[in-house]
Design a protein around this motif. Sequence first.
Motif, mmCIF file in Angstrom:
data_model
loop_
_atom_site.group_PDB
_atom_site.id
_atom_site.type_symbol
_atom_site.label_atom_id
_atom_site.label_comp_id
_atom_site.label_asym_id
_atom_site.label_seq_id
_atom_site.Cartn_x
_atom_site.Cartn_y
_atom_site.Cartn_z
ATOM 1 N N GLU B 204 0.707 -1.117 0.220
ATOM 2 C CA GLU B 204 -0.602 -0.055 0.376
ATOM 3 C C GLU B 204 0.782 1.125 -0.097
ATOM 4 O O GLU B 204 0.210 2.620 0.349
ATOM 5 C CB GLU B 204 -1.096 0.240 1.075
ATOM 6 N N GLY B 205 2.055 1.400 -0.117
ATOM 7 C CA GLY B 205 3.096 2.027 -0.413
ATOM 8 C C GLY B 205 3.911 2.733 1.181
ATOM 9 O O GLY B 205 4.527 3.431 0.805
ATOM 10 N N VAL B 206 3.689 2.275 2.275
ATOM 11 C CA VAL B 206 4.337 2.701 3.201
ATOM 12 C C VAL B 206 5.806 1.423 3.209
ATOM 13 O O VAL B 206 6.129 1.298 2.348
ATOM 14 C CB VAL B 206 3.350 1.987 4.309
ATOM 15 N N ASP B 207 6.797 3.169 3.580
ATOM 16 C CA ASP B 207 7.978 2.524 4.305
ATOM 17 C C ASP B 207 8.179 1.887 5.353
ATOM 18 O O ASP B 207 7.767 3.014 6.032
ATOM 19 C CB ASP B 207 8.867 3.662 3.669
ATOM 20 N N VAL B 208 8.459 0.959 5.479
ATOM 21 C CA VAL B 208 8.585 0.295 6.492
ATOM 22 C C VAL B 208 10.050 0.085 6.364
ATOM 23 O O VAL B 208 10.482 -0.768 5.847
ATOM 24 C CB VAL B 208 7.700 -1.638 6.506
ATOM 25 N N ARG B 209 10.324 0.455 7.460
ATOM 26 C CA ARG B 209 11.649 0.113 8.215
ATOM 27 C C ARG B 209 11.747 -0.601 9.167
ATOM 28 O O ARG B 209 12.221 -0.407 10.653
ATOM 29 C CB ARG B 209 12.693 1.453 8.225
ATOM 30 N N LEU B 210 12.359 -1.781 9.122
ATOM 31 C CA LEU B 210 12.782 -2.238 10.780
ATOM 32 C C LEU B 210 13.528 -2.499 10.555
ATOM 33 O O LEU B 210 15.168 -2.334 10.241
ATOM 34 C CB LEU B 210 12.659 -4.066 9.961
ATOM 35 N N GLY B 211 14.167 -3.261 11.800
ATOM 36 C CA GLY B 211 15.506 -2.730 12.968
ATOM 37 C C GLY B 211 16.013 -1.531 13.217
ATOM 38 O O GLY B 211 17.136 -1.122 12.767
ATOM 39 N N THR B 212 15.883 -0.626 12.748
ATOM 40 C CA THR B 212 15.911 0.486 12.375
ATOM 41 C C THR B 212 15.739 1.832 13.885
ATOM 42 O O THR B 212 14.625 1.528 14.317
ATOM 43 C CB THR B 212 16.137 0.640 11.330
ATOM 44 N N GLN B 213 16.431 2.624 14.247
ATOM 45 C CA GLN B 213 16.273 3.765 15.216
ATOM 46 C C GLN B 213 15.381 5.175 14.096
ATOM 47 O O GLN B 213 16.685 5.150 13.100
ATOM 48 C CB GLN B 213 16.692 3.838 15.911
ATOM 49 N N VAL B 214 15.561 5.817 14.856
ATOM 50 C CA VAL B 214 15.526 7.558 14.500
ATOM 51 C C VAL B 214 16.872 7.500 15.086
ATOM 52 O O VAL B 214 16.390 7.669 16.382
ATOM 53 C CB VAL B 214 14.613 8.185 14.597
ATOM 54 N N THR B 215 17.095 8.387 14.602
ATOM 55 C CA THR B 215 18.227 9.081 15.430
ATOM 56 C C THR B 215 18.658 10.764 15.365
ATOM 57 O O THR B 215 18.707 11.070 16.084
ATOM 58 C CB THR B 215 20.385 8.794 14.637
ATOM 59 N N GLU B 216 18.038 11.464 14.406
ATOM 60 C CA GLU B 216 17.907 12.921 14.163
ATOM 61 C C GLU B 216 16.674 13.219 14.245
ATOM 62 O O GLU B 216 16.669 12.565 12.373
ATOM 63 C CB GLU B 216 19.236 13.183 13.632
ATOM 64 N N LEU B 217 16.402 14.030 14.566
ATOM 65 C CA LEU B 217 15.093 14.459 13.550
ATOM 66 C C LEU B 217 15.386 16.168 13.238
ATOM 67 O O LEU B 217 15.887 17.178 14.566
ATOM 68 C CB LEU B 217 13.557 15.127 14.415
ATOM 69 N N GLY B 218 15.499 16.513 11.305
ATOM 70 C CA GLY B 218 15.541 17.675 11.304
ATOM 71 C C GLY B 218 14.339 18.654 11.206
ATOM 72 O O GLY B 218 13.141 17.498 11.715
ATOM 73 N N PRO B 219 14.526 18.994 10.985
ATOM 74 C CA PRO B 219 13.193 20.595 10.464
ATOM 75 C C PRO B 219 12.374 19.643 9.916
ATOM 76 O O PRO B 219 10.405 20.051 10.343
ATOM 77 C CB PRO B 219 13.410 21.593 9.335
ATOM 78 N N ASP B 220 12.618 18.658 8.611
ATOM 79 C CA ASP B 220 11.130 18.188 7.573
ATOM 80 C C ASP B 220 11.890 16.724 7.217
ATOM 81 O O ASP B 220 11.213 16.164 6.583
ATOM 82 C CB ASP B 220 10.484 19.102 5.972
ATOM 83 N N THR B 221 12.398 16.523 8.120
ATOM 84 C CA THR B 221 12.908 14.925 7.869
ATOM 85 C C THR B 221 13.336 14.028 8.920
ATOM 86 O O THR B 221 13.710 15.172 9.839
ATOM 87 C CB THR B 221 14.856 15.959 7.045
ATOM 88 N N ALA B 222 13.964 13.228 8.492
ATOM 89 C CA ALA B 222 14.869 12.556 10.013
ATOM 90 C C ALA B 222 16.056 11.544 9.200
ATOM 91 O O ALA B 222 15.385 10.710 8.447
ATOM 92 C CB ALA B 222 13.557 11.001 9.984
ATOM 93 N N THR B 223 16.902 11.094 10.731
ATOM 94 C CA THR B 223 17.714 10.418 9.458
ATOM 95 C C THR B 223 18.129 9.101 11.024
ATOM 96 O O THR B 223 17.963 9.284 12.248
ATOM 97 C CB THR B 223 19.140 11.235 10.591
ATOM 98 N N LEU B 224 18.007 8.141 9.859
ATOM 99 C CA LEU B 224 17.641 7.172 10.258
ATOM 100 C C LEU B 224 19.150 6.535 10.696
ATOM 101 O O LEU B 224 20.550 6.587 9.944
ATOM 102 C CB LEU B 224 17.110 5.406 8.952
ATOM 103 N N SER B 225 18.634 4.779 11.601
ATOM 104 C CA SER B 225 20.617 4.743 12.032
ATOM 105 C C SER B 225 21.055 3.947 10.594
ATOM 106 O O SER B 225 21.860 3.967 11.418
ATOM 107 C CB SER B 225 19.541 2.821 13.208
ATOM 108 N N ASP B 226 20.468 3.309 9.975
ATOM 109 C CA ASP B 226 20.891 2.745 8.188
ATOM 110 C C ASP B 226 22.138 3.982 7.929
ATOM 111 O O ASP B 226 22.180 4.044 6.674
ATOM 112 C CB ASP B 226 20.354 2.149 8.117
ATOM 113 N N GLY B 227 21.839 5.307 8.119
ATOM 114 C CA GLY B 227 22.641 6.425 7.441
ATOM 115 C C GLY B 227 21.813 7.468 6.639
ATOM 116 O O GLY B 227 21.546 8.617 6.182
ATOM 117 N N THR B 228 20.471 7.017 5.752
ATOM 118 C CA THR B 228 19.538 6.808 5.405
ATOM 119 C C THR B 228 18.722 8.447 5.590
ATOM 120 O O THR B 228 18.952 8.559 7.154
ATOM 121 C CB THR B 228 18.195 6.387 4.527
ATOM 122 N N VAL B 229 18.334 9.245 4.882
ATOM 123 C CA VAL B 229 17.857 10.354 5.326
ATOM 124 C C VAL B 229 16.038 10.625 4.621
ATOM 125 O O VAL B 229 16.260 10.071 4.114
ATOM 126 C CB VAL B 229 18.395 11.697 5.635
#
Lengths: 565, 565
Positions: B204-229
């Motif tokens: 249904e188009g949801v981006d499901v990220r498992l085994g992952t944490q959010v490491t930082e929130l920007g104003p309109d983004t989030a950085t994940l533990s695997d380095g992706t934004v």
Amino acid sequence: MNTQRIIIVGGVAGGMSAATRLRRLIEDAEIVVLERGGHVSFANCGLPYYLGGVIEKRDSLLLQTPASLGSRFGLDVRVNHEVTAIDRSAKTVRVRDLVTGEQTVERYDALVLSPGAAPVRPPIPGGERMLTLRDIEDVDVAMSALSAAPRTALVIGAGFIGLEMVENLVHRGLEVTVVELGDQVLPPLDPEMAGPVAQRLRDEGVDVRLGTQVTELGPDTATLSDGTVVSAEFVLASIGVRPETSLAVAAGIELGSRGGIRVDDQLRTSDPSIYAIGDAVEKTDAVSGEQRLVALAGLANRHGRLVADVISGKTIRVRDAFGTAVVGVMGLTIVATGWNEKLLRAKGRDIRVIHTHPASHTGYYPGAESMSLKLIVDATTDEILGAQGVGGDGVDKRIDVISTAMAGGLTAADLADLELAYAPQFSSAKDPVNMLGYVDLNAVEGLTRSIQWHELAEELEAGAVLIDVRTPREYADGAIPGSINIPLDDLRARIAEIPERRLVVHCKVGQRGHTAVRILAQLGRDAVNLDGGYLTWSAGISARHSAAQHGADDQRASAETRAAA
Amino acid sequence: MNTQRIIIVGGVAGGMSAATRLRRLIEDAEIVVLERGGHVSFANCGLPYYLGGVIEKRDSLLLQTPASLGSRFGLDVRVNHEVTAIDRSAKTVRVRDLVTGEQTVERYDALVLSPGAAPVRPPIPGGERMLTLRDIEDVDVAMSALSAAPRTALVIGAGFIGLEMVENLVHRGLEVTVVELGDQVLPPLDPEMAGPVAQRLRDEGVDVRLGTQVTELGPDTATLSDGTVVSAEFVLASIGVRPETSLAVAAGIELGSRGGIRVDDQLRTSDPSIYAIGDAVEKTDAVSGEQRLVALAGLANRHGRLVADVISGKTIRVRDAFGTAVVGVMGLTIVATGWNEKLLRAKGRDIRVIHTHPASHTGYYPGAESMSLKLIVDATTDEILGAQGVGGDGVDKRIDVISTAMAGGLTAADLADLELAYAPQFSSAKDPVNMLGYVDLNAVEGLTRSIQWHELAEELEAGAVLIDVRTPREYADGAIPGSINIPLDDLRARIAEIPERRLVVHCKVGQRGHTAVRILAQLGRDAVNLDGGYLTWSAGISARHSAAQHGADDQRASAETRAAA
């Protein structure tokens, strides 16, 4: 080693469950299934829906064939083969091939009778053209009759299957009359639960005739016992089934007190080499412990498996039957299990009855549908004796939960503690089944006494005052004659207005009534709650009124409906 | 006579159930409800659906007001009133009016703590803009944020409530990413049951990220533990709740081992004048007998009523908790009760596991939907320890039946005997719950041994031969690597082809596999059935593969997914 030879008479539901299970238990047994009809393992519960066009393909009804059962289970399945006699001393059956007329004799080590039950045909002049619906051959005949495009149909009998027929004939576009000898539809239900179903049928254009018989069938009409003549181009009878016992009786096998084949707790008939299962067999009623005829596919399948276990040498435990049933009628789901109030009162049982009118899920989530539930409880032990439900979405879920609680020996009060799955679109934080438990607890603990809708007239006659605690708007929209309207939220302030007499209070469904009784009781008043509130009372009175209108002779009905007019 | 004064801290679910019940039990008590928030008795379970626009009106969430509760139940309900301290020796609470700032001291005879649990906020740089959803104030803030028309949303946590948030944000038209620290969505489920839910979300188009944490929130983004934004204009956290115990702790009231308020079997805290209920309180787990935190509205309401009974002088019985739960996600209904396989295996319990893939009702009646069920049973006693389900229509019904069976002490084998309501549009003659009982019986009786999807690799490594008894067409559409295809109906004829080794057989769902095992076992072969068949195996392997792809560290996963590739 001699190979064991097992013959099964009847290849539907129980018979075929027995045959396939036997193969899984005894790989080298010779297993012969003799079926009088032309098909085995067909979807008999689907026949009305094929008639109605809901199930479109005839093939969908044919779940297995003799060939498929032969290749997978090594079964010798013979359709159009009728067993005409059992020679118990020789352990043989005589078999007639209904196609060739050839007769053979087949030896058995174990014989399983699963002959089912035949539709009862009311003996009516002109009744030859009346159809019944038991097997594929019947449905073919009925479909052929419908292909002549009749405009009107008559269904005789308004039980669970009768109403499925009505539903499906309406779905096909026919104008349907349903004639029922009793004074309500769906006899397993109590009248206040069945009444709304009859009303729904009428709202959908069905001509529902209660307390009425068909006395004669003309070529395209029917004459009813009240003298009226109705158009009836297509006629279907569904007034019940009779166990097929002639083969057993001719062989000297004993029947039980209800006319079904009697079996012991290992499904053995009076002949230890002959077993019997399914609709032809009497079951033990779980509530009364008495013998009972109950024609349900679930039990037939279950007992088919169990009889295979016995034949393979296991000892089984056959559970007593509650008779849980469901039917869909014009968008309503109607369910019942155990005993009803009518029967229990006739037996003199001391019972407690609870009616509720909950929503299928939280009111704030869109799409909630209302339902009416009824729980019948032993007044002393709190044992659940029966339950009924009528409504939309989720009614089947609630009867399954209650039936499971009964099987687990839970009391009505225990229902309050059940942990049922809750999210707003599925239920409420207090599920309708929990609520039945809560209401029961209030009675068990003596917090709120209640009376039933059919006890109100007597209370009022004896001088009780009836207080309607709904809002003035609800009261204006329809109220019980003679009631005084004091909204719940005003009750404390207006207590001086209320006479020092026996008080019956009521609201719409019973919940505000409970709070009102608690207020009044704590203020020293003698107050009881009208169980199920205005909704249950209205349904009960309407059902009586409708029964009386349609010829059912009920003195109380005419008295109360006058009062309600 | 002194009037009893009862103070209740917290006016939602349990607290308000206690208050209204108390009034029905003790008409002359003074009952004061102190609620820190601006509303009482609101529909907290409805908040995600209001956010999603499924529930359109904010008013729908407000079930009662202080005024309505005052007039009907004579309750003194004060919103925006926070209890800041308890003086146990003086039996008083200090209260701050959050609007005026005024502080008062209130006397109590009995004090009920129903403070609930607070959403946990992960400590993330930039996390100030992260929202949580507990009460009306929270939902107002979230709706205000949504009114700025963000296009993307991030949900942190893929538990039951987290996925409700995802569902509703998708319903509003947002592009949603969900981030979950664990290696699967819905941690109460086992991976092979949760896997198809994650798959549906992705479909249904949801981006499901498992085994992952959010490491930082920007104003309109989030950085994940695997380095992706990822784009995350709207951010909602739903990683669990923490019992609100600060008030209790400050007053010296004892907590339990799980960090919730400890109560005895009469819902009393370590101070006999102080009671506690709801999400802040530890419950006793029905399966393990251990203390547990379980945040469920049904239990809160039930305990609210029970605590009122205790205060009025009754003795109560609090049932242990199974933790039955349901959630709707993208057209799937997902349910669970009791313990899962992961936890039981980690505890070293000897268990039997059963997977089935039945239809919601008979296949020949239109509209049947498939579901997957899982039953977990004590291998020795046959006690039901847990159940899970994923599918369409009727999944909630089956978990309620199983939960009721557990409450009634029925064994897994007893499920075969349940009389569940059957008509073609509601169930099958053998209901899915009956079928679980049948499969269990086959294991209890030693007829068919089975292995689990996660045990297959080890079997094959040890030299077992895998036989796929599905049809050639099914086999061609996808098969387990290394399997030999011998269709069930050919098994007897082709027995000579099958090596005299340990055999694992499987079909699509497990049913033909059972028949195959019976044939092979009766022919003297050592055969076991792959429980749940190809469907369960595929779901399990896909779940591992997906977890491995998204960073979860699981050696077995990478090994098996290579084998399956």
